[in-house]
Scaffold this motif. Sequence first.
Motif, PDB file in Angstrom:
ATOM      1  N   LEU A 130      61.251 -61.154 -20.811  1.00 40.02           N
ATOM      2  CA  LEU A 130      60.750 -62.466 -21.216  1.00 40.02           C
ATOM      3  C   LEU A 130      61.054 -63.447 -20.087  1.00 40.02           C
ATOM      4  N   THR A 177      55.441 -62.421 -15.489  1.00 41.88           N
ATOM      5  CA  THR A 177      56.305 -61.558 -16.299  1.00 41.88           C
ATOM      6  C   THR A 177      56.292 -60.133 -15.776  1.00 41.88           C
ATOM      7  N   LEU A 185      52.246 -62.991 -22.844  1.00 47.25           N
ATOM      8  CA  LEU A 185      53.389 -62.137 -23.159  1.00 47.25           C
ATOM      9  C   LEU A 185      52.939 -60.840 -23.817  1.00 47.25           C
ATOM     10  N   GLY A 186      51.914 -60.952 -24.676  1.00 48.76           N
ATOM     11  CA  GLY A 186      51.384 -59.743 -25.318  1.00 48.76           C
ATOM     12  C   GLY A 186      50.773 -58.794 -24.308  1.00 48.76           C
ATOM     13  N   VAL A 229      50.366 -68.564 -23.630  1.00 53.19           N
ATOM     14  CA  VAL A 229      51.697 -67.952 -23.493  1.00 53.19           C
ATOM     15  C   VAL A 229      51.801 -66.706 -24.371  1.00 53.19           C
ATOM     16  N   LEU A 230      51.367 -66.822 -25.629  1.00 50.34           N
ATOM     17  CA  LEU A 230      51.436 -65.680 -26.551  1.00 50.34           C
ATOM     18  C   LEU A 230      50.579 -64.513 -26.062  1.00 50.34           C
ATOM     19  N   LEU A 231      49.356 -64.823 -25.623  1.00 44.79           N
ATOM     20  CA  LEU A 231      48.480 -63.759 -25.114  1.00 44.79           C
ATOM     21  C   LEU A 231      49.033 -63.156 -23.832  1.00 44.79           C
ATOM     22  N   LEU A 257      50.012 -72.838 -25.555  1.00 42.01           N
ATOM     23  CA  LEU A 257      50.757 -71.997 -26.491  1.00 42.01           C
ATOM     24  C   LEU A 257      50.041 -70.673 -26.733  1.00 42.01           C
ATOM     25  N   ILE A 258      48.732 -70.753 -26.984  1.00 36.70           N
ATOM     26  CA  ILE A 258      47.950 -69.519 -27.186  1.00 36.70           C
ATOM     27  C   ILE A 258      47.994 -68.661 -25.925  1.00 36.70           C
ATOM     28  N   ILE A 287      57.306 -69.447 -18.772  1.00 38.25           N
ATOM     29  CA  ILE A 287      56.916 -70.186 -19.981  1.00 38.25           C
ATOM     30  C   ILE A 287      57.089 -71.690 -19.774  1.00 38.25           C
ATOM     31  N   THR A 291      47.376 -67.513 -19.715  1.00 36.05           N
ATOM     32  CA  THR A 291      47.551 -66.075 -19.958  1.00 36.05           C
ATOM     33  C   THR A 291      47.744 -65.322 -18.643  1.00 36.05           C
TER      34      THR A 291
END
Length: 395
Positions: A356, A40, A340-341, A336-338, A333-334, A361, A33
Motif C-alpha cells: 500500500l 504501487t 490499488l485494485g 485510488v480504489l481502482l 477516490l474512485i 495516495i 488509477t
Amino acid sequence: MNFWEALRTAIDGIWANKMRSGLTMLGIIIGITSVIAVNTLGEGGQRAITSEMEKFGQNSFNIYTDYESKEEHSNDDLTVEDAETLSRISPYIERLVPYNQSNSIVKGPKKEERVNVYSTTAHYLEIQPTVKISKGRFFSEADDKELRAVIVLEDELAKKLFGQMNPLGQRVRMGDNSLVVIGTYKEEKFRFDMSQTYGAYIPIRYDLSFQEEPFVSTLIGKAKDKESVEAAMKQATQYLSRKHQKENHYRSFSMQEQVNQFNQLTGTLTIIFSVIAGISLVVGGVGVMNIMLVSVTERTREIGIRKALGARRRDILMQFLIESLIVCLIGGLIGVLLGLGAAALVSYFAQLPPLLSWNSIFIAFGFSSAIGIFFGLYPANKAAKLDPIEALRYE
C-alpha cells in the motif's frame, strides 16, 4: 452563505447532472488509477527484487578480469590459490572461492538433461546461504585436492536422472567423464528467474583437470560484514594486480551495487510512467474546466437570481469552486480504489508482495485537489463576476 450551504448547493448541482458529472470525472479517474497503479507496482517490485537480491548475501562480492583491459589475458589471471591466499591473509574477507559455470549434458540411468554445471571449492556453502544439502554431503577439501570425480545434483535433477532410485553412490556421465553422486541439494532461487535449467556442483580442481585450457572465470567472496565489502574488494584487486603484475586488469562488484543500480533503474522508470500517467490528469483537469464553463453558462439566470437576493461574489466563487473540487475528489477516490485494485491484481499474478503506497495516495488526492482548484478557479471566477442585471436577462 456559509461553507456547508455552499457544499450542499454544489452537491445538488452535481447530482442534477449525474451523467455529465460522471463523464467529467472519467479523465481524473483514469489519471489517478494510472498513477496509483504505476507507483504501487513500482515500489512493490522494487522492494521484492531488492529483498530477493539480499537473500544472496549483502556482504557478497565478485572479482573478475576486465576483458576490455589493455593488459594481455592469460589462463592464470585468476587461480584457486589466489582465492585461498586472500581468504587467509585479508582482515576484511571471510571467505573467497573460485567459481566457474558451464553447460553440459548429464546422463543418468533414466534420462539425460542439459545442466548448468558449477565448479568451486568445498567452502562454497559458507558464502552461498541459498544452497542447502538435502541428501548426502557436499564435496570436501580432500575431494577437491585429490581430483575425485564426484558430483552434487539438484534435487529435481536427481529425480529426472534416477526416478525413484536413491541417487547416492550412483554414477552419471558428463561428456567423457563418469562421476559419483555424493549428494543432492535444494536451492532457494531468485524468484524472477524464469530459467528451467537444473544445476549440479563439481570440485573445481577436477573441473580444471579435464579442460583443454583450464582457467578460473570468477572469484566469489564474502566480507566480514557489510561495512567491509568495499575494503575487501579493493584489497583483492590490489593483491591480484600486484601478484600478476597487471594494472587495471581486475574489476569487482558487490551485491549492494547491484541492488543500488536496480533501484535507480526502477525509480527512473516509475517516474517516467508516472509523468505519462499524469498527463491524463491534466487532460482530465481541462475537461473539468470545460464542463464547469458549460455549467456557468447554463446557470447564468440562477446566478443572477442569487446575486439579486444578496449573494456576494465570494459566495458564488465558493459554490462553483467547491463543485469543481468535489468532482475531482470523487474522481480521485474512485481512481485510488481502482488503482490499488489493479496493482493488487497484477501483484497476485506476478507473485509480488502486496504494498500500500501511502505516498502515492497522498500525492493523488493532493493532485486531485490542485486540479479541482486550478481548473475550477477560472469558471468560478467568471460566474462570480457576472452582472446580476445581465444575468437575469440571459435566455
